[in-house]
Write a protein that holds these residues in place. Structure first.
Motif, PDB file in Angstrom:
ATOM      1  N   TYR A 141       0.802  -1.218   0.000  1.00 48.69           N
ATOM      2  CA  TYR A 141       0.000   0.000   0.000  1.00 48.69           C
ATOM      3  C   TYR A 141       0.843   1.281   0.000  1.00 48.69           C
ATOM      4  CZ  TYR A 141      -3.522  -3.422   1.394  1.00 48.69           C
ATOM      5  OH  TYR A 141      -4.343  -4.519   1.456  1.00 48.69           O
ATOM      6  N   ASP A 142       2.162   1.160   0.173  1.00 47.92           N
ATOM      7  CA  ASP A 142       3.048   2.318   0.160  1.00 47.92           C
ATOM      8  C   ASP A 142       3.473   2.735  -1.247  1.00 47.92           C
ATOM      9  OD1 ASP A 142       3.094   2.543   2.976  1.00 47.92           O
ATOM     10  OD2 ASP A 142       4.638   0.989   3.103  1.00 47.92           O
ATOM     11  N   SER A 186      -2.313   5.612  -6.143  1.00 48.81           N
ATOM     12  CA  SER A 186      -1.721   5.104  -4.919  1.00 48.81           C
ATOM     13  C   SER A 186      -2.410   3.797  -4.547  1.00 48.81           C
ATOM     14  CB  SER A 186      -1.905   6.122  -3.790  1.00 48.81           C
ATOM     15  OG  SER A 186      -1.539   5.530  -2.557  1.00 48.81           O
ATOM     16  N   LEU A 187      -1.631   2.798  -4.234  1.00 44.69           N
ATOM     17  CA  LEU A 187      -2.227   1.530  -3.818  1.00 44.69           C
ATOM     18  C   LEU A 187      -2.824   1.645  -2.417  1.00 44.69           C
ATOM     19  CD1 LEU A 187       0.220  -1.118  -5.323  1.00 44.69           C
ATOM     20  CD2 LEU A 187      -1.921  -0.199  -6.253  1.00 44.69           C
ATOM     21  N   LYS A 188      -2.570   2.771  -1.762  1.00 45.52           N
ATOM     22  CA  LYS A 188      -3.190   3.048  -0.460  1.00 45.52           C
ATOM     23  C   LYS A 188      -4.719   3.034  -0.600  1.00 45.52           C
ATOM     24  CE  LYS A 188      -1.843   5.076   3.642  1.00 45.52           C
ATOM     25  NZ  LYS A 188      -1.160   4.030   4.383  1.00 45.52           N
ATOM     26  N   GLU A 189      -5.211   3.352  -1.807  1.00 45.10           N
ATOM     27  CA  GLU A 189      -6.656   3.331  -2.071  1.00 45.10           C
ATOM     28  C   GLU A 189      -7.246   1.929  -1.901  1.00 45.10           C
ATOM     29  OE1 GLU A 189      -7.474   4.946  -5.976  1.00 45.10           O
ATOM     30  OE2 GLU A 189      -6.032   6.562  -5.671  1.00 45.10           O
ATOM     31  N   GLU A 213      -6.139  -0.230   0.454  1.00 47.76           N
ATOM     32  CA  GLU A 213      -5.791  -0.698   1.796  1.00 47.76           C
ATOM     33  C   GLU A 213      -6.950  -1.473   2.417  1.00 47.76           C
ATOM     34  OE1 GLU A 213      -3.204   1.024   5.503  1.00 47.76           O
ATOM     35  OE2 GLU A 213      -4.343   2.438   4.299  1.00 47.76           O
ATOM     36  N   GLY A 234      -1.379  -5.707   3.406  1.00 45.75           N
ATOM     37  CA  GLY A 234      -0.424  -5.263   2.398  1.00 45.75           C
ATOM     38  C   GLY A 234       0.865  -6.051   2.340  1.00 45.75           C
TER      39      GLY A 234
END
Length: 158
Positions: A5-6, A18-21, A23, A135
């Motif tokens: 997610y980073d 962003s792969l944070k989306e 999470e 993640g």
């Protein structure tokens, strides 16, 4: 501690995501190639996406032409080919390198977390990485491992 997610990845239109989306969702990350003999896996991967996306599974396809140049140069050709021939609706991203000096940072991380049989390098198209809801890389699967063979592992992450 770093997680999937980073990272930020390029979408097919060149913008960044962003792969944070994603999470909190389990992920299956696959390096794909439209013209590869293993491309019939697109159908099984899509079926898996259809079966489990409502339970949170996200599948991320990363086209790569590093293995015998088996990917179109134009990303629009790639997405059109995948949609028309295999009904792909899971997210596909911009074409990347998975090995070498221009390797994508996400793949550098994935390989550092789960190396292959003899080395960390990706050996061929359709290498798959299963990511848990936190993640972290749970497993790495060989290109010849059919998507149906990893379904039990995916269900454990849901």
């Amino acid at each position: 501690m770093t997680t999937v997610y980073d990272f930020t990845v390029k979408k097919t239109n060149g913008s960044e995501q962003s792969l944070k989306e994603l999470e909190g969702k389990p992920l299956l990350i696959v390096n794909t190639a439209s013209k590869c003999g293993l491309n019939n896996q697109f159908k099984e991967i899509q079926e898996m996406y259809d079966n489990y996306k409502d339970q949170g599974l996200e599948i991320l396809g990363f086209p790569c032409g590093q293995f015998n140049n088996q990917e179109f140069d134009n990303i629009e050709e790639t997405t059109e080919f995948c949609q028309l021939n295999f009904g792909v609706t899971f997210p596909m991203f911009g074409k990347i390198d998975v090995n070498g000096e221009n390797e994508d940072p996400l793949y550098r991380y994935l390989k550092s977390e789960k190396g292959g049989l003899l080395s960390k390098d990706i050996k061929w198209n359709f290498t798959k990485f299963l990511i848990d809801r936190n993640g972290h890389v749970v497993e790495r699967y060989a290109p010849t491992t059919k998507p149906g063979k990893i379904e039990k592992d995916i269900m454990k992450q849901l």
